[in-house]
Design a protein around this motif. Structure first.
Motif, PDB file in Angstrom:
ATOM      1  N   THR A   1       0.846  -1.205   0.000  1.00  0.00           N
ATOM      2  CA  THR A   1       0.000   0.000   0.000  1.00  0.00           C
ATOM      3  C   THR A   1       0.877   1.249   0.000  1.00  0.00           C
ATOM      4  O   THR A   1       0.665   2.186  -0.766  1.00  0.00           O
ATOM      5  CB  THR A   1      -0.908   0.000   1.251  1.00  0.00           C
ATOM      6  OG1 THR A   1      -1.689  -1.191   1.241  1.00  0.00           O
ATOM      7  CG2 THR A   1      -1.810   1.219   1.295  1.00  0.00           C
TER       8      THR A   1
ATOM      9  N   THR B   1       8.724  -8.697  -4.576  1.00  0.00           N
ATOM     10  CA  THR B   1       8.978 -10.093  -4.962  1.00  0.00           C
ATOM     11  C   THR B   1       7.682 -10.901  -4.880  1.00  0.00           C
ATOM     12  O   THR B   1       7.473 -11.818  -5.682  1.00  0.00           O
ATOM     13  CB  THR B   1      10.083 -10.728  -4.096  1.00  0.00           C
ATOM     14  OG1 THR B   1       9.828 -10.458  -2.717  1.00  0.00           O
ATOM     15  CG2 THR B   1      11.457 -10.202  -4.477  1.00  0.00           C
TER      16      THR B   1
ATOM     17  N   GLN C   1       4.695 -20.255   3.108  1.00  0.00           N
ATOM     18  CA  GLN C   1       6.126 -20.501   3.362  1.00  0.00           C
ATOM     19  C   GLN C   1       6.973 -19.715   2.367  1.00  0.00           C
ATOM     20  O   GLN C   1       6.467 -19.212   1.363  1.00  0.00           O
ATOM     21  CB  GLN C   1       6.426 -22.014   3.227  1.00  0.00           C
ATOM     22  CG  GLN C   1       5.645 -22.866   4.210  1.00  0.00           C
ATOM     23  CD  GLN C   1       5.929 -22.504   5.664  1.00  0.00           C
ATOM     24  OE1 GLN C   1       7.078 -22.327   6.055  1.00  0.00           O
ATOM     25  NE2 GLN C   1       4.882 -22.372   6.465  1.00  0.00           N
TER      26      GLN C   1
ATOM     27  N   ARG D   1      14.074 -11.512   2.942  1.00  0.00           N
ATOM     28  CA  ARG D   1      13.154 -12.158   3.866  1.00  0.00           C
ATOM     29  C   ARG D   1      13.880 -13.029   4.876  1.00  0.00           C
ATOM     30  O   ARG D   1      13.268 -13.625   5.747  1.00  0.00           O
ATOM     31  CB  ARG D   1      12.212 -13.040   3.054  1.00  0.00           C
ATOM     32  CG  ARG D   1      11.017 -12.267   2.515  1.00  0.00           C
ATOM     33  CD  ARG D   1       9.890 -12.859   3.050  1.00  0.00           C
ATOM     34  NE  ARG D   1       8.520 -12.697   2.995  1.00  0.00           N
ATOM     35  CZ  ARG D   1       7.725 -12.008   2.228  1.00  0.00           C
ATOM     36  NH1 ARG D   1       8.158 -11.248   1.299  1.00  0.00           N
ATOM     37  NH2 ARG D   1       6.443 -12.065   2.402  1.00  0.00           N
TER      38      ARG D   1
ATOM     39  N   ARG E   1      -8.905  -8.279   3.767  1.00  0.00           N
ATOM     40  CA  ARG E   1      -8.478  -8.457   2.381  1.00  0.00           C
ATOM     41  C   ARG E   1      -8.910  -9.835   1.853  1.00  0.00           C
ATOM     42  O   ARG E   1      -9.290  -9.970   0.684  1.00  0.00           O
ATOM     43  CB  ARG E   1      -6.957  -8.310   2.251  1.00  0.00           C
ATOM     44  CG  ARG E   1      -6.512  -8.312   0.808  1.00  0.00           C
ATOM     45  CD  ARG E   1      -5.069  -7.946   0.644  1.00  0.00           C
ATOM     46  NE  ARG E   1      -4.191  -8.927   1.260  1.00  0.00           N
ATOM     47  CZ  ARG E   1      -2.870  -8.835   1.290  1.00  0.00           C
ATOM     48  NH1 ARG E   1      -2.285  -7.785   0.765  1.00  0.00           N
ATOM     49  NH2 ARG E   1      -2.132  -9.770   1.840  1.00  0.00           N
TER      50      ARG E   1
ATOM     51  N   ARG F   1       2.367 -17.440   8.066  1.00  0.00           N
ATOM     52  CA  ARG F   1       3.202 -16.338   7.525  1.00  0.00           C
ATOM     53  C   ARG F   1       3.816 -15.524   8.659  1.00  0.00           C
ATOM     54  O   ARG F   1       4.972 -15.111   8.587  1.00  0.00           O
ATOM     55  CB  ARG F   1       2.355 -15.446   6.601  1.00  0.00           C
ATOM     56  CG  ARG F   1       2.040 -16.123   5.272  1.00  0.00           C
ATOM     57  CD  ARG F   1       0.868 -15.467   4.551  1.00  0.00           C
ATOM     58  NE  ARG F   1       1.118 -14.094   4.163  1.00  0.00           N
ATOM     59  CZ  ARG F   1       0.145 -13.233   3.817  1.00  0.00           C
ATOM     60  NH1 ARG F   1      -1.129 -13.620   3.839  1.00  0.00           N
ATOM     61  NH2 ARG F   1       0.449 -12.017   3.460  1.00  0.00           N
TER      62      ARG F   1
HETATM   63  P1  AP5 Z   1      -0.594  -4.468   2.137  1.00  0.00           P
HETATM   64  O1  AP5 Z   1      -0.175  -3.125   1.731  1.00  0.00           O
HETATM   65  O2  AP5 Z   1      -0.927  -5.466   1.078  1.00  0.00           O
HETATM   66  O3  AP5 Z   1       0.457  -5.080   3.159  1.00  0.00           O
HETATM   67  P2  AP5 Z   1       1.798  -5.866   2.823  1.00  0.00           P
HETATM   68  O4  AP5 Z   1       2.716  -5.596   3.959  1.00  0.00           O
HETATM   69  O5  AP5 Z   1       2.268  -5.551   1.439  1.00  0.00           O
HETATM   70  O6  AP5 Z   1       1.191  -7.316   2.935  1.00  0.00           O
HETATM   71  P3  AP5 Z   1       1.362  -8.580   2.040  1.00  0.00           P
HETATM   72  O7  AP5 Z   1       0.341  -9.539   2.541  1.00  0.00           O
HETATM   73  O8  AP5 Z   1       1.330  -8.295   0.580  1.00  0.00           O
HETATM   74  O9  AP5 Z   1       2.816  -8.933   2.448  1.00  0.00           O
HETATM   75  P4  AP5 Z   1       3.552 -10.277   2.550  1.00  0.00           P
HETATM   76  O10 AP5 Z   1       4.878  -9.827   2.971  1.00  0.00           O
HETATM   77  O11 AP5 Z   1       2.943 -11.332   3.365  1.00  0.00           O
HETATM   78  O12 AP5 Z   1       3.335 -10.809   1.078  1.00  0.00           O
HETATM   79  P5  AP5 Z   1       4.254 -10.833  -0.205  1.00  0.00           P
HETATM   80  O13 AP5 Z   1       3.390 -10.484  -1.333  1.00  0.00           O
HETATM   81  O14 AP5 Z   1       5.530 -10.093  -0.011  1.00  0.00           O
HETATM   82  O15 AP5 Z   1      -1.831  -4.302   3.140  1.00  0.00           O
HETATM   83  C1  AP5 Z   1      -2.509  -5.430   3.654  1.00  0.00           C
HETATM   84  C2  AP5 Z   1      -3.998  -5.045   3.832  1.00  0.00           C
HETATM   85  O16 AP5 Z   1      -4.087  -4.002   4.813  1.00  0.00           O
HETATM   86  C3  AP5 Z   1      -4.643  -4.498   2.563  1.00  0.00           C
HETATM   87  O17 AP5 Z   1      -5.960  -4.939   2.508  1.00  0.00           O
HETATM   88  C4  AP5 Z   1      -4.567  -2.975   2.741  1.00  0.00           C
HETATM   89  O18 AP5 Z   1      -5.600  -2.305   2.063  1.00  0.00           O
HETATM   90  C5  AP5 Z   1      -4.703  -2.841   4.250  1.00  0.00           C
HETATM   91  N1  AP5 Z   1      -3.998  -1.675   4.790  1.00  0.00           N
HETATM   92  C6  AP5 Z   1      -2.721  -1.283   4.497  1.00  0.00           C
HETATM   93  N2  AP5 Z   1      -2.388  -0.178   5.196  1.00  0.00           N
HETATM   94  C7  AP5 Z   1      -3.485   0.112   5.964  1.00  0.00           C
HETATM   95  C8  AP5 Z   1      -3.758   1.141   6.916  1.00  0.00           C
HETATM   96  N3  AP5 Z   1      -2.863   2.093   7.239  1.00  0.00           N
HETATM   97  N4  AP5 Z   1      -4.962   1.142   7.527  1.00  0.00           N
HETATM   98  C9  AP5 Z   1      -5.884   0.189   7.225  1.00  0.00           C
HETATM   99  N5  AP5 Z   1      -5.691  -0.817   6.315  1.00  0.00           N
HETATM  100  C10 AP5 Z   1      -4.497  -0.835   5.703  1.00  0.00           C
HETATM  101  O19 AP5 Z   1       4.657 -12.374  -0.266  1.00  0.00           O
HETATM  102  C11 AP5 Z   1       3.709 -13.391  -0.494  1.00  0.00           C
HETATM  103  C12 AP5 Z   1       4.416 -14.734  -0.556  1.00  0.00           C
HETATM  104  O20 AP5 Z   1       5.367 -14.729  -1.640  1.00  0.00           O
HETATM  105  C13 AP5 Z   1       5.259 -15.115   0.667  1.00  0.00           C
HETATM  106  O21 AP5 Z   1       4.473 -15.694   1.686  1.00  0.00           O
HETATM  107  C14 AP5 Z   1       6.263 -16.094   0.053  1.00  0.00           C
HETATM  108  O22 AP5 Z   1       5.668 -17.351  -0.160  1.00  0.00           O
HETATM  109  C15 AP5 Z   1       6.548 -15.454  -1.299  1.00  0.00           C
HETATM  110  N6  AP5 Z   1       7.690 -14.527  -1.253  1.00  0.00           N
HETATM  111  C16 AP5 Z   1       7.656 -13.187  -1.497  1.00  0.00           C
HETATM  112  N7  AP5 Z   1       8.888 -12.658  -1.385  1.00  0.00           N
HETATM  113  C17 AP5 Z   1       9.717 -13.674  -1.060  1.00  0.00           C
HETATM  114  C18 AP5 Z   1      11.106 -13.750  -0.790  1.00  0.00           C
HETATM  115  N8  AP5 Z   1      11.892 -12.656  -0.803  1.00  0.00           N
HETATM  116  N9  AP5 Z   1      11.626 -14.966  -0.472  1.00  0.00           N
HETATM  117  C19 AP5 Z   1      10.862 -16.069  -0.455  1.00  0.00           C
HETATM  118  N10 AP5 Z   1       9.532 -16.065  -0.675  1.00  0.00           N
HETATM  119  C20 AP5 Z   1       8.954 -14.877  -0.990  1.00  0.00           C
END
Ligand code: AP5
Length: 194
Positions: A15, A31, A57, A88, A127, A144
């Protein structure tokens, strides 16, 4: 400017990066988004990582690094980037260092968004209901958060020891968090995309 934006799942990285990228005039490289795009397109990589992601994971370090190196090599990342979701774990933090050294682009700072677990669970439940992201079901969110605590949280110390870490309160409205991030970047409102 090269920034690592990290924090627990649901802390608001995506966001915030969506607006920050325009204010800093650098791309947002997530990523998670790159991996989800591969899954959606059904590429060999996507097929390999789908079940791992759905279980909450981490995908293997090598696969993610390949994906990241390809993305960072693109023209628009020359002036910098906001990196969301990487590193990560400590191995990825070291791999990022090595990659940036190789391409002669040092990291400027790491921003850690801090949000209490209860609020994360609430945000991701919202979400899951609205968007149906498979890894947002309560059981996978717990997985997670466990992965974050065990593998990603130590990355804060990695950057803290190098005096590159800024911890930012991720609670409150999206605008409030954005203002804190801009303050931490030290740019205030003066850094705005042309
Ligand atoms: P959002 O902005 O989507 O939060 P985020 O921190 O980006 O959350 P994610 O769920 O996308 O992060 P993540 O780290 O688990 O997932 P990623 O995609 O990196 O906000 C979340 C919600 O809150 C939304 O609905 C938003 O509207 C709301 N919100 C935000 N701010 C707000 C506020 N101030 N007030 C109210 N509401 C608010 O990774 C997914 C998967 O990919 C991992 O589990 C893993 O399997 C893989 N992966 C990704 N990167 C790697 C890596 N480097 N190494 C290995 N595996 C990886």
């Amino acid at each position: 400017m090269r920034i690592v934006l990290f924090g627990p799942p649901g802390s608001g990285k995506g966001t915030q990066a969506a607006t920050l990228k325009d204010r800093l005039a650098v791309p947002h490289i997530s990523t998670g988004d790159l991996l989800r795009a591969a899954v959606k397109a059904g590429t060999p990589l996507g097929q390999k990582v789908k079940s791992v992601m759905e279980a909450g994971q981490l995908v293997s370090d090598d696969l993610v690094l390949d994906l990241l190196e390809d993305r960072v090599a693109q023209d628009d990342a020359r002036a910098g980037f906001i990196l969301d979701g990487y590193p990560r774990n400590l191995a990825q933090a070291n791999a990022l260092d090595a990659m940036l050294e190789r391409i002669g682009q040092p990291l400027d700072m790491a921003l850690l968004l801090e949000v209490p677990h209860e609020l994360i669970v609430e945000r991701l439940a919202g979400r899951a209901a609205a968007e149906g992201r498979k890894d947002d079901d309560p059981e996978t969110v717990r997985a997670r958060l466990k992965v974050y605590a065990e593998q990603t949280a130590p990355v804060a110390d990695f950057y803290r020891q190098r005096r590159q870490l800024s911890e930012v309160d991720g609670t409150g409205t999206v605008d409030e968090v954005q203002a804190r991030l801009m303050g931490a970047i030290g740019a205030g409102d003066s850094v705005t995309a042309a």
